[in-house]
Design an enzyme around this catalytic site. Structure first.
Site, PDB file in Angstrom:
ATOM      1  CG  HIS A   1      -1.747  -1.200   1.402  1.00  0.00           C
ATOM      2  ND1 HIS A   1      -2.899  -1.464   0.697  1.00  0.00           N
ATOM      3  CD2 HIS A   1      -1.544  -2.274   2.214  1.00  0.00           C
ATOM      4  CE1 HIS A   1      -3.384  -2.633   1.084  1.00  0.00           C
ATOM      5  NE2 HIS A   1      -2.578  -3.153   1.991  1.00  0.00           N
TER       6      HIS A   1
ATOM      7  CB  SER B   1      13.311  22.264 -14.977  1.00  0.00           C
ATOM      8  OG  SER B   1      12.412  23.344 -15.119  1.00  0.00           O
TER       9      SER B   1
ATOM     10  CE  LYS C   1      11.790  19.010 -10.904  1.00  0.00           C
ATOM     11  NZ  LYS C   1      10.673  19.507 -11.713  1.00  0.00           N
TER      12      LYS C   1
ATOM     13  CG  ASN D   1      12.587  16.771 -14.546  1.00  0.00           C
ATOM     14  OD1 ASN D   1      12.422  16.957 -13.349  1.00  0.00           O
ATOM     15  ND2 ASN D   1      12.527  17.737 -15.441  1.00  0.00           N
TER      16      ASN D   1
ATOM     17  CD  GLU E   1       8.460  11.907 -15.262  1.00  0.00           C
ATOM     18  OE1 GLU E   1       8.378  12.315 -14.094  1.00  0.00           O
ATOM     19  OE2 GLU E   1       8.677  12.656 -16.243  1.00  0.00           O
TER      20      GLU E   1
END
Length: 464
Positions: A156, A277, A283, A285, A290
């Site tokens: 969970h 970014s 950043k 990423n 993704e």
């Protein structure tokens, strides 16, 4: 508009209709399979005496030359042809005249396209398996290096029990191992040759379908000519397998995205697999993870598209089935690309082992072991569960871990606790005492890794 079926028609096809009907923009992808299938077909025609051996030899030689020129870029596949079959045959006729017109004897575009798609899919199944094996090799390497790298296991998305990074990676090894098994099953089921099925009812020519199947490395011919031209089960199965592979990659990607976050910092993704970014200089990423996660829906879409296309098609061939290619080709390329990029990403990824260890310690992942300690001292499990629950509340209130409590604090909650509790609930003990098959202890993981080493030495592709 170059087409090979005009005898029945008295007027030209409307250009818009022609463009809508044409498939060369995407089916040119299997030009090699189309030529190889034609070579096998015409070789059989010559063997059977349906055309002369000299004609067969001339056609084979010309087809090989066309293939060579297409691959070198000397011959460009032209969009003026309706499909790749028309392009190859028209080019052959341009070069050989009437002899070239004999190529299509005893064959329909229906069994021709069924063959091409099956050959192309069969090749892609093997290529996908190769990519998966590379991924498994990297996962296994990470496992070998991290049999004692302690981290929290989750349910969970809550910290649950301490495990090791090797154990966590082993779960994905199992997933991708099953994916390879599915590809093997698909290959074995699909590896039968539809060539010779004709339009749907075979042909009156004395074709040797066993021979053409043998030439193309199939197990044998398909046994029903209607099914031979209208079966796309193998493609649906493969798209389903690719969807499952992408689901596994997406789950793995999701975890890497979480692990890469500032809150977790379990991993650092290599610069080659990250981007920054345009406005926020701090950043880094996880774009590849993704994109893999995002492209999963794209592969699912190809599967659902083909299932929907096939659901209402009566026997035998219908033009709807032309829709089996465009999205499928995209799914093939997408899945293979995602596997390759994902493999590179995790192969270069740095694991912050100290952060993982600290996270396991601070998440009460040894609470179950504390309860087990009490049970071994004679406390009923349900009572032990309640006692440890009170300990956790106490620790939350104090902002400490169970390990940070003194023996006096523990005894204040239950007098059963003794000094040996600290060894019993240490992260190392929690992991090392879980020795059942499939558990995270080094003893168990070493046995599993040995099994995986043997597995990696085998290759189903050598067996088919």
């Amino acid at each position: 508009m170059a087409q090979l079926w005009g005898g029945r028609f008295t007027k030209e096809t409307d250009q818009l209709v022609y463009n809508f009907n044409a498939s060369i923009s995407f089916d040119q992808k299997f030009y090699k399979e189309d030529i190889e299938g034609s070579i096998a077909h015409v070789t059989m025609l010559g063997k059977q005496g349906i055309i002369s051996q000299a004609e067969s030899n001339d056609i084979v030689a010309c087809l090989k030359q066309i293939l060579k020129e297409v691959e070198s870029g000397e011959l460009e596949i032209s969009s003026k042809y309706e499909d790749i079959h028309s392009f190859v045959e028209a080019t052959l006729i341009d070069r050989l005249g009437d002899t070239g017109k004999k190529l299509h004897t005893g064959r329909s575009r229906n069994d021709q396209v069924a063959l091409d798609m099956r050959l192309f899919t069969r090749k892609t199944v093997k290529e996908t398996d190769d990519e998966l094996k590379e991924l498994l090799a990297v996962i296994l390497k990470i496992m070998k290096e991290n049999t004692q790298t302690i981290m929290p296991g989750f349910t969970h998305l809550q910290k649950a029990q301490p495990i090791t990074l090797a154990h966590h990676m082993g779960a994905y090894f199992e997933m991708f191992k099953r994916d390879r098994s599915r590809l093997c099953d698909i290959y074995k089921r699909m590896n039968y040759c539809p060539l010779g099925s004709g339009a749907l009812a075979g042909t009156t020519y004395p074709l040797d379908r066993d021979y053409t199947a043998q030439l193309l490395d199939f197990y044998g011919p398909t046994l029903n000519s209607m099914d031979g031209v209208s079966d796309r089960d193998y493609l649906i199965e493969f798209l389903s397998a690719l969807s499952t592979i992408m689901m596994h990659l997406s789950r793995f990607s999701e975890e890497i995205i979480i692990w890469n976050s500032n809150e977790y910092q379990f991993v650092e993704i290599d610069d080659a697999y990250s981007t920054g970014s345009s406005i926020m200089p701090q950043k880094k990423n996880p774009d590849i993870a993704e994109l893999v996660r995002g492209k999963t829906g794209r592969v699912y879409g190809a599967l659902m598209s083909l299932l929907t296309t096939m659901k209402g098609i009566p026997l035998a061939y219908n033009k709807d089935m032309q829709e089996d290619k465009e999205l499928a080709f995209d799914a093939f390329d997408t899945a293979k690309g995602c596997i390759a990029l994902f493999t590179g990403m995790i192969d270069t990824m740095k694991f912050n082992k100290d952060v993982m260890r600290k996270s396991a310690n601070n998440g009460f992942t040894n609470a179950t072991d504390a309860a087990d300690y009490l049970v071994k001292k004679g406390v009923p499990f349900r009572d032990a569960h309640g006692i440890v629950g009170r300990i956790v509340l106490y620790c939350i209130d104090k902002g400490i871990a169970i390990d940070d409590m003194s023996i006096d604090e523990l005894k204040a909650i239950s007098p059963v606790f003794e000094e040996d509790v600290f060894d019993a609930i240490s992260m190392e003990t929690c992991v090392s005492t879980r020795c059942t098959v499939g558990a995270p202890s080094k003893t168990s993981m070493d046995k599993v890794i040995a099994v995986y080493d043997e597995y990696m030495k085998s290759n189903w592709q050598n067996e088919v």
